[in-house]
Design a protein around this motif. Structure first.
Motif, PDB file in Angstrom:
ATOM      1  N   TRP A 140       0.830  -1.203   0.000  1.00 43.48           N
ATOM      2  CA  TRP A 140       0.000   0.000   0.000  1.00 43.48           C
ATOM      3  C   TRP A 140       0.869   1.258   0.000  1.00 43.48           C
ATOM      4  O   TRP A 140       0.554   2.231  -0.688  1.00 43.48           O
ATOM      5  N   MET A 141       1.958   1.243   0.761  1.00 44.54           N
ATOM      6  CA  MET A 141       2.862   2.401   0.785  1.00 44.54           C
ATOM      7  C   MET A 141       3.453   2.646  -0.605  1.00 44.54           C
ATOM      8  O   MET A 141       3.503   3.787  -1.072  1.00 44.54           O
ATOM      9  N   ARG A 150       1.820  10.816  -9.576  1.00 44.86           N
ATOM     10  CA  ARG A 150       1.083  10.949 -10.834  1.00 44.86           C
ATOM     11  C   ARG A 150       0.335  12.259 -10.972  1.00 44.86           C
ATOM     12  O   ARG A 150      -0.181  12.551 -12.050  1.00 44.86           O
ATOM     13  N   ASN A 151       0.238  13.052  -9.918  1.00 47.69           N
ATOM     14  CA  ASN A 151      -0.524  14.309  -9.977  1.00 47.69           C
ATOM     15  C   ASN A 151      -1.901  14.085 -10.602  1.00 47.69           C
ATOM     16  O   ASN A 151      -2.221  14.617 -11.661  1.00 47.69           O
ATOM     17  N   LEU A 152      -2.690  13.307  -9.935  1.00 45.32           N
ATOM     18  CA  LEU A 152      -4.010  12.936 -10.427  1.00 45.32           C
ATOM     19  C   LEU A 152      -4.898  14.171 -10.588  1.00 45.32           C
ATOM     20  O   LEU A 152      -4.774  15.125  -9.833  1.00 45.32           O
ATOM     21  N   PRO A 153      -5.838  14.139 -11.545  1.00 47.74           N
ATOM     22  CA  PRO A 153      -6.650  15.316 -11.850  1.00 47.74           C
ATOM     23  C   PRO A 153      -7.592  15.744 -10.725  1.00 47.74           C
ATOM     24  O   PRO A 153      -7.986  16.887 -10.666  1.00 47.74           O
ATOM     25  N   HIS A 154      -7.968  14.848  -9.857  1.00 50.56           N
ATOM     26  CA  HIS A 154      -8.809  15.224  -8.724  1.00 50.56           C
ATOM     27  C   HIS A 154      -8.149  14.711  -7.459  1.00 50.56           C
ATOM     28  O   HIS A 154      -7.301  13.832  -7.496  1.00 50.56           O
ATOM     29  N   ALA A 155      -8.520  15.276  -6.372  1.00 48.09           N
ATOM     30  CA  ALA A 155      -7.815  15.017  -5.115  1.00 48.09           C
ATOM     31  C   ALA A 155      -8.317  13.756  -4.421  1.00 48.09           C
ATOM     32  O   ALA A 155      -9.280  13.790  -3.683  1.00 48.09           O
ATOM     33  N   LEU A 156      -7.673  12.639  -4.696  1.00 49.36           N
ATOM     34  CA  LEU A 156      -7.915  11.451  -3.885  1.00 49.36           C
ATOM     35  C   LEU A 156      -7.469  11.787  -2.467  1.00 49.36           C
ATOM     36  O   LEU A 156      -6.578  12.624  -2.288  1.00 49.36           O
ATOM     37  N   PRO A 157      -8.022  11.146  -1.473  1.00 49.97           N
ATOM     38  CA  PRO A 157      -7.629  11.447  -0.094  1.00 49.97           C
ATOM     39  C   PRO A 157      -6.277  10.824   0.247  1.00 49.97           C
ATOM     40  O   PRO A 157      -6.138  10.104   1.224  1.00 49.97           O
ATOM     41  N   LEU A 158      -5.269  11.139  -0.565  1.00 48.95           N
ATOM     42  CA  LEU A 158      -3.965  10.511  -0.385  1.00 48.95           C
ATOM     43  C   LEU A 158      -3.314  10.913   0.934  1.00 48.95           C
ATOM     44  O   LEU A 158      -2.648  10.097   1.571  1.00 48.95           O
ATOM     45  N   SER A 159      -3.512  12.163   1.364  1.00 47.74           N
ATOM     46  CA  SER A 159      -2.910  12.581   2.634  1.00 47.74           C
ATOM     47  C   SER A 159      -3.529  11.809   3.803  1.00 47.74           C
ATOM     48  O   SER A 159      -2.829  11.441   4.752  1.00 47.74           O
ATOM     49  N   THR A 160      -4.823  11.506   3.722  1.00 51.43           N
ATOM     50  CA  THR A 160      -5.475  10.705   4.763  1.00 51.43           C
ATOM     51  C   THR A 160      -4.896   9.299   4.777  1.00 51.43           C
ATOM     52  O   THR A 160      -4.609   8.745   5.842  1.00 51.43           O
ATOM     53  N   LEU A 161      -4.721   8.726   3.586  1.00 50.36           N
ATOM     54  CA  LEU A 161      -4.142   7.383   3.504  1.00 50.36           C
ATOM     55  C   LEU A 161      -2.706   7.383   4.013  1.00 50.36           C
ATOM     56  O   LEU A 161      -2.296   6.477   4.735  1.00 50.36           O
ATOM     57  N   ARG A 162      -1.936   8.413   3.633  1.00 48.86           N
ATOM     58  CA  ARG A 162      -0.545   8.484   4.098  1.00 48.86           C
ATOM     59  C   ARG A 162      -0.502   8.572   5.617  1.00 48.86           C
ATOM     60  O   ARG A 162       0.300   7.903   6.260  1.00 48.86           O
ATOM     61  N   ALA A 163      -1.364   9.383   6.214  1.00 44.02           N
ATOM     62  CA  ALA A 163      -1.395   9.504   7.672  1.00 44.02           C
ATOM     63  C   ALA A 163      -1.738   8.161   8.311  1.00 44.02           C
ATOM     64  O   ALA A 163      -1.116   7.753   9.294  1.00 44.02           O
TER      65      ALA A 163
END
Length: 177
Positions: A140-141, A150-163
């Motif tokens: 997952w990491m 990848r600078n996706l076009p919309h904001a997936l909650p990547l910061s939430t997942l990273r936290a």
């Protein structure tokens, strides 16, 4: 796939066969097997295609009449004998309740994260709540690092997942010390 009754969470049926449901992705690049363990049901998704290593895989389980659906995700990682695997674990009670006692369908497919929107974010986050082993967490990491780059076009909650992944990594490291 034919209708597959799910084990009732409180029932112990002597001589009954353990649950085993198998499926393949539409392009046959993935195999999936939902099987029964002591207190849970485990979905293993696997592939021999090295291009799917650290790739996000979508999971759909359909209950009676396809009105009851469980959506989830896993990330494949190297396993044994040239396989790449990912897992999702469910309590028997959760599947029995949410699918109304039976599983009519199991669908797995590689997922392009740029196609995910807010309806899938909750399932994506829920999929990172439990890892069966360190290899799953590491996969997952690695997927998260790729998605962030990848600078996706919309904001997936990547910061939430990273936290979430970072916090679990820190607590896992503290427990190992």
């Amino acid at each position: 796939m034919s209708l597959a009754p799910l084990p009732h969470p409180q029932a112990l049926v002597a001589g009954s066969s353990p649950l085993r449901i198998v499926a393949s992705s539409a392009d046959d690049s993935l195999e999936a097997e939902l099987s029964e363990e002591e207190t849970s049901l485990v979905l293993e998704v696997r592939s021999r295609d090295a291009r799917l290593n650290h790739h996000l895989v979508g999971i759909l389980l359909y209950g009676r009449g396809r009105n009851h659906v469980i959506e989830g995700f896993t990330v494949l990682h190297p396993d044994v004998e040239g396989w790449y695997t990912g897992h999702a674990k469910y309590t028997k009670e959760e599947l029995y309740t949410r699918l109304h006692g039976c599983c009519e369908g199991l669908v797995v497919s590689p997922v392009d994260p740029s196609l995910l929107g807010p309806p899938e974010w909750e399932a994506l986050e829920a999929s990172t709540r439990e890892f069966p082993d360190a290899a799953s967490r590491h996969a997952w990491m690695r997927w998260l690092e790729t998605a962030e780059s990848r600078n996706l076009p919309h904001a997936l909650p990547l910061s939430t997942l990273r936290a979430r992944l970072g916090a679990e990594g820190a607590s896992g490291q503290a427990a190992q010390s």
